[in-house]
Motif scaffolding. Structure first.
Motif, PDB file in Angstrom:
ATOM      1  N   GLU A 350      -1.697  -7.753   8.543  1.00  8.80           N
ATOM      2  CA  GLU A 350      -1.397  -7.325   6.926  1.00  8.80           C
ATOM      3  C   GLU A 350      -1.337  -7.952   6.138  1.00  8.80           C
ATOM      4  OE1 GLU A 350       2.493  -6.674   5.743  1.00  8.80           O
ATOM      5  OE2 GLU A 350       3.899  -7.765   7.600  1.00  8.80           O
ATOM      6  N   ILE A 351      -2.514  -8.988   6.702  1.00 11.63           N
ATOM      7  CA  ILE A 351      -3.762  -9.605   5.336  1.00 11.63           C
ATOM      8  C   ILE A 351      -4.525  -9.415   6.168  1.00 11.63           C
ATOM      9  CG2 ILE A 351      -4.713 -11.638   4.683  1.00 11.63           C
ATOM     10  CD1 ILE A 351      -2.399 -11.501   3.760  1.00 11.63           C
ATOM     11  N   ALA A 352      -5.531  -9.017   7.167  1.00 11.86           N
ATOM     12  CA  ALA A 352      -6.735  -8.410   7.953  1.00 11.86           C
ATOM     13  C   ALA A 352      -6.941  -6.808   6.747  1.00 11.86           C
ATOM     14  CB  ALA A 352      -6.702  -8.610   8.964  1.00 11.86           C
ATOM     15  N   PRO A 353      -5.873  -6.297   7.098  1.00  7.72           N
ATOM     16  CA  PRO A 353      -6.789  -4.772   6.317  1.00  7.72           C
ATOM     17  C   PRO A 353      -6.814  -4.750   4.483  1.00  7.72           C
ATOM     18  CG  PRO A 353      -4.032  -4.115   7.893  1.00  7.72           C
ATOM     19  CD  PRO A 353      -4.743  -6.342   7.771  1.00  7.72           C
ATOM     20  N   LEU A 354      -6.604  -6.040   4.489  1.00 10.20           N
ATOM     21  CA  LEU A 354      -6.416  -6.163   2.931  1.00 10.20           C
ATOM     22  C   LEU A 354      -8.101  -6.409   2.404  1.00 10.20           C
ATOM     23  CD1 LEU A 354      -2.964  -7.252   1.193  1.00 10.20           C
ATOM     24  CD2 LEU A 354      -3.752  -4.958   1.553  1.00 10.20           C
ATOM     25  N   ILE A 355      -8.354  -7.442   3.605  1.00  7.19           N
ATOM     26  CA  ILE A 355      -9.682  -8.371   2.602  1.00  7.19           C
ATOM     27  C   ILE A 355     -10.656  -7.632   4.074  1.00  7.19           C
ATOM     28  CG2 ILE A 355      -8.653 -10.161   2.129  1.00  7.19           C
ATOM     29  CD1 ILE A 355      -8.807 -11.775   4.846  1.00  7.19           C
ATOM     30  N   PHE A 356     -10.345  -7.163   5.249  1.00  7.78           N
ATOM     31  CA  PHE A 356     -11.330  -6.745   5.367  1.00  7.78           C
ATOM     32  C   PHE A 356     -11.372  -5.367   5.846  1.00  7.78           C
ATOM     33  CE2 PHE A 356     -11.391 -11.215   6.495  1.00  7.78           C
ATOM     34  CZ  PHE A 356     -12.254 -11.314   6.258  1.00  7.78           C
ATOM     35  N   PRO A 357     -11.170  -4.342   5.404  1.00  2.00           N
ATOM     36  CA  PRO A 357     -10.341  -2.901   5.391  1.00  2.00           C
ATOM     37  C   PRO A 357     -11.656  -2.116   6.371  1.00  2.00           C
ATOM     38  CG  PRO A 357     -11.335  -3.045   3.096  1.00  2.00           C
ATOM     39  CD  PRO A 357     -11.939  -4.536   3.810  1.00  2.00           C
ATOM     40  N   GLY A 358     -11.225  -1.524   7.084  1.00  2.00           N
ATOM     41  CA  GLY A 358     -12.076  -0.802   8.222  1.00  2.00           C
ATOM     42  C   GLY A 358     -12.875  -1.505   9.788  1.00  2.00           C
ATOM     43  N   TYR A 359     -12.069  -3.234   9.681  1.00  2.00           N
ATOM     44  CA  TYR A 359     -12.343  -3.928  11.088  1.00  2.00           C
ATOM     45  C   TYR A 359     -11.348  -3.401  11.759  1.00  2.00           C
ATOM     46  CZ  TYR A 359     -15.817  -6.590   8.445  1.00  2.00           C
ATOM     47  OH  TYR A 359     -16.866  -6.882   7.774  1.00  2.00           O
ATOM     48  N   ASP A 360     -12.096  -4.073  12.817  1.00  3.41           N
ATOM     49  CA  ASP A 360     -10.621  -3.764  13.972  1.00  3.41           C
ATOM     50  C   ASP A 360     -10.189  -5.397  14.303  1.00  3.41           C
ATOM     51  OD1 ASP A 360     -11.037  -1.582  14.996  1.00  3.41           O
ATOM     52  OD2 ASP A 360     -12.686  -1.861  16.514  1.00  3.41           O
ATOM     53  N   THR A 361      -9.162  -5.420  13.776  1.00  4.22           N
ATOM     54  CA  THR A 361      -8.696  -6.906  14.046  1.00  4.22           C
ATOM     55  C   THR A 361      -8.023  -7.726  15.455  1.00  4.22           C
ATOM     56  OG1 THR A 361      -6.100  -6.376  12.904  1.00  4.22           O
ATOM     57  CG2 THR A 361      -8.571  -6.823  11.857  1.00  4.22           C
ATOM     58  N   GLY A 362      -7.520  -7.895  16.079  1.00  6.74           N
ATOM     59  CA  GLY A 362      -6.964  -8.809  16.956  1.00  6.74           C
ATOM     60  C   GLY A 362      -6.711 -10.453  17.177  1.00  6.74           C
ATOM     61  N   ARG A 363      -6.812 -10.802  18.257  1.00 10.36           N
ATOM     62  CA  ARG A 363      -7.105 -12.738  18.238  1.00 10.36           C
ATOM     63  C   ARG A 363      -7.896 -12.413  20.212  1.00 10.36           C
ATOM     64  NH1 ARG A 363      -2.059 -15.147  21.164  1.00 10.36           N
ATOM     65  NH2 ARG A 363      -0.920 -13.543  22.044  1.00 10.36           N
ATOM     66  N   TRP A 364      -8.120 -13.377  20.580  1.00 10.47           N
ATOM     67  CA  TRP A 364      -8.607 -13.305  21.796  1.00 10.47           C
ATOM     68  C   TRP A 364      -8.784 -14.656  22.752  1.00 10.47           C
ATOM     69  CZ3 TRP A 364     -11.970 -17.904  24.447  1.00 10.47           C
ATOM     70  CH2 TRP A 364     -12.564 -16.962  24.907  1.00 10.47           C
ATOM     71  N   TRP A 365      -8.157 -14.586  23.830  1.00  7.36           N
ATOM     72  CA  TRP A 365      -7.625 -15.119  25.006  1.00  7.36           C
ATOM     73  C   TRP A 365      -8.638 -15.283  26.061  1.00  7.36           C
ATOM     74  CZ3 TRP A 365      -4.756 -11.921  23.185  1.00  7.36           C
ATOM     75  CH2 TRP A 365      -3.644 -11.261  24.148  1.00  7.36           C
ATOM     76  N   HIS A 366      -9.083 -16.128  26.607  1.00 11.58           N
ATOM     77  CA  HIS A 366      -9.468 -16.740  28.187  1.00 11.58           C
ATOM     78  C   HIS A 366      -9.380 -17.784  28.758  1.00 11.58           C
ATOM     79  CE1 HIS A 366     -11.697 -15.135  31.488  1.00 11.58           C
ATOM     80  NE2 HIS A 366     -12.426 -16.135  31.378  1.00 11.58           N
ATOM     81  N   LYS A 367      -8.499 -18.407  30.064  1.00 15.24           N
ATOM     82  CA  LYS A 367      -9.207 -19.460  30.575  1.00 15.24           C
ATOM     83  C   LYS A 367      -8.533 -20.214  30.289  1.00 15.24           C
ATOM     84  CE  LYS A 367     -12.157 -17.466  34.236  1.00 15.24           C
ATOM     85  NZ  LYS A 367     -13.345 -17.631  35.372  1.00 15.24           N
ATOM     86  N   GLY A 368      -7.395 -20.393  29.007  1.00 16.50           N
ATOM     87  CA  GLY A 368      -7.706 -21.263  28.406  1.00 16.50           C
ATOM     88  C   GLY A 368      -8.042 -21.386  26.906  1.00 16.50           C
ATOM     89  N   GLU A 369      -9.026 -20.863  26.957  1.00 14.72           N
ATOM     90  CA  GLU A 369      -9.253 -21.248  25.450  1.00 14.72           C
ATOM     91  C   GLU A 369      -8.611 -19.515  24.644  1.00 14.72           C
ATOM     92  OE1 GLU A 369     -11.237 -23.107  24.107  1.00 14.72           O
ATOM     93  OE2 GLU A 369     -11.830 -24.692  26.034  1.00 14.72           O
ATOM     94  N   GLU A 370      -8.711 -20.145  22.943  1.00 10.18           N
ATOM     95  CA  GLU A 370      -7.998 -18.506  22.374  1.00 10.18           C
ATOM     96  C   GLU A 370      -8.755 -18.560  21.221  1.00 10.18           C
ATOM     97  OE1 GLU A 370      -3.904 -17.441  19.921  1.00 10.18           O
ATOM     98  OE2 GLU A 370      -3.991 -18.585  22.832  1.00 10.18           O
ATOM     99  N   ILE A 371      -8.554 -17.658  20.833  1.00 10.63           N
ATOM    100  CA  ILE A 371      -9.373 -17.725  19.398  1.00 10.63           C
ATOM    101  C   ILE A 371      -7.957 -16.998  18.262  1.00 10.63           C
ATOM    102  CG2 ILE A 371     -10.830 -16.738  17.405  1.00 10.63           C
ATOM    103  CD1 ILE A 371     -12.788 -17.689  19.736  1.00 10.63           C
ATOM    104  N   ASP A 372      -7.876 -17.610  16.983  1.00 10.93           N
ATOM    105  CA  ASP A 372      -5.890 -16.599  17.008  1.00 10.93           C
ATOM    106  C   ASP A 372      -7.038 -15.392  15.825  1.00 10.93           C
ATOM    107  OD1 ASP A 372      -5.216 -18.754  17.485  1.00 10.93           O
ATOM    108  OD2 ASP A 372      -5.244 -19.760  15.088  1.00 10.93           O
TER     109      ASP A 372
END
Length: 461
Positions: A350-372
């Motif tokens: 809900e926030i990302a489309p307003l402040i970063f229009p045109g961006y693909d958004t998500g999160r990342w995780w791999h082997k115990g590490e994560e980026i929100d």
């Protein structure tokens, strides 16, 4: 007293566009219960002429008779009211032969009740459409809440009315920017309420009776007399027969078992047998499949998409015994972990489309590490890595979180040549100005409030 009608501008625009088009119109409006389909149709019908028929779970003959009487009343046709009509084909054929002289609506609310009682209503409508309704001045709207039936029998390519629909509209939950307008709570409590019940208008209407989130949750979620105490059973029983398995899946996911093998083990079924159940809940918007952005789809997990179901199975269900016996104390319930997870989704969706229009958004995780949070724009070659921390953060904590974020971002396989920014989303960030001067992006509750205040109302292209 009827509450103010909030949003649905896009849906109303589509309905008005259909109304203004030439020839007959056949519109399917569908969505889960409590979303305000009937209210939307009521607002649409204002100032127009037509028939609004409210279907009920009654025998077929009574359903036919009910619609027959409404049609006779609107058409001022005593002959129709006296005719012995025993099938949908007879009734729709009569409408073909006696069309209105000006644009008129025929709204059948809860059309799924008619389908459940007699599937031939669809083929009867199809024949009538082909034999004249398509060239008439009727604007026919079929509204339904049982999503499984609507998808399988009214919307699929095997449906008799497939290819006849001029428009179908899936009504979804309201986003926070409109959901908050129902509530009289402060911004943070409004967020908590939204995290808990989502943007379902009828749910929000109930929450609007309370000044604080805690008061609302205590009375309506954690009380055996509360509005939401049995809502999940009702919602699921409308759609599914094997209720125990679906409830088991939701309990597993709510408690952190998000991989298919973990969910299947919890439910006592084979993993390969799990997927049809998951697909059914995804189709209805109860569950969602999530893959890491800039990561492997083999690491996909399943989350509960529906806010109310997610909260209920995580916090209310385990306490049912104590709630029933009166020994539950809301004051002992710690919800911060849940709010933290919902805050992350809130930022991404809900926030990302307003402040970063045109961006693909998500999160990342791999082997115990994560980026929100990750936002990437491949055309402008820009990428934002972010952390979401629900609650207040001191300057020291914020800087430590951002430095760790920089290190983790190096593990993400992204193309070279991207401009990289680092962001922190939190309830409150002390010494925010100094972090901004260092080039970090900082968004606290005050900034989020400003963003929503500046949000433009939807406008057609």
């Amino acid at each position: 007293m009827i509450s103010p009608f909030i949003d649905r501008d896009e849906e109303r625009f589509v309905l008005e566009e259909e109304w203004s088009s030439d020839g007959g119109r056949l519109i399917v409006l569908y969505g889960r219960r409590r979303l305000g389909k009937t209210r939307l149709l009521f607002e649409f019908s204002k100032g127009k002429k037509g028939i609004m028929y409210f279907s009920e779970e009654t025998p077929v003959r009574q359903q036919i008779k009910g619609l027959q009487e409404e049609c006779a009343r609107f058409l001022n046709d005593s002959l129709l009211s006296d005719l012995k009509i025993e099938s949908w084909s007879q009734l729709f054929s009569y409408l073909v032969k006696n069309p209105p002289s000006e644009r008129s609506y025929l709204i059948i609310d809860e059309f799924t009740y008619l389908i459940k009682a007699d599937k031939s209503v669809l083929s009867a409508l199809q024949k009538a459409w082909d034999n004249g309704l398509s060239d008439s001045k009727w604007c026919i709207i079929l509204s339904g809440s049982i999503l499984g039936l609507m998808s399988e029998l009214a919307l699929s390519y095997t449906s008799p009315i497939y290819g006849r629909r001029t428009r179908d509209i899936l009504l979804e939950e309201l986003p926070f920017c409109h959901a908050k307008d129902f509530l009289r709570q402060n911004f943070e409590d409004s967020m908590k309420t939204y995290f808990t019940i989502g943007g379902v208008p009828e749910y929000l209407q109930k929450a609007s009776e309370y000044d604080t989130f805690d008061e609302f949750a205590k009375k309506e979620l954690f009380s055996k007399y509360g509005y939401f105490y049995r809502e999940p059973y009702f919602l699921l029983s409308q759609e599914f027969r094997e209720l125990k398995i679906y409830q088991g899946i939701l309990r597993a996911i709510a408690n952190g078992r998000t991989k298919p093998s973990e969910i299947a083990s919890h439910c006592g079924i084979e993993t390969r047998s799990l997927y049809p159940y998951l697909e059914g809940m995804i189709r209805l918007g109860f569950v969602e499949k999530e893959s890491p952005l800039l990561g492997s789809s083999r690491n996909s997990i399943y989350n509960i998409k529906d806010h109310m179901l997610g909260f209920w199975y995580r916090y209310v269900y385990p306490e049912k015994g104590r709630i029933e016996t009166g020994s539950f104390r809301y004051e002992d319930c710690i919800l911060s972990q849940y709010f933290g997870a919902q805050f992350e989704k809130f930022i991404r969706y809900e926030i990302a489309p307003l402040i970063f229009p045109g961006y693909d958004t998500g999160r990342w995780w791999h082997k115990g590490e994560e980026i929100d949070f990750i936002a990437i724009n491949k055309s402008s070659k820009k990428i934002v890595f972010g952390e979401c921390k629900y609650g207040a953060k001191s300057a020291r904590d914020a800087k430590r979180i951002l430095e760790k974020l920089k290190t983790k971002s190096g593990l993400v396989h992204a193309e070279d040549g991207y401009e990289i920014k680092y962001a922190l989303f939190a309830g409150k960030v002390n010494d925010k100005e100094s972090l901004l001067k260092e080039g970090y992006l900082i968004y606290d509750l005050d900034e989020l409030k400003r963003i929503f205040k500046d949000t433009n109302i939807w406008e057609p292209n």
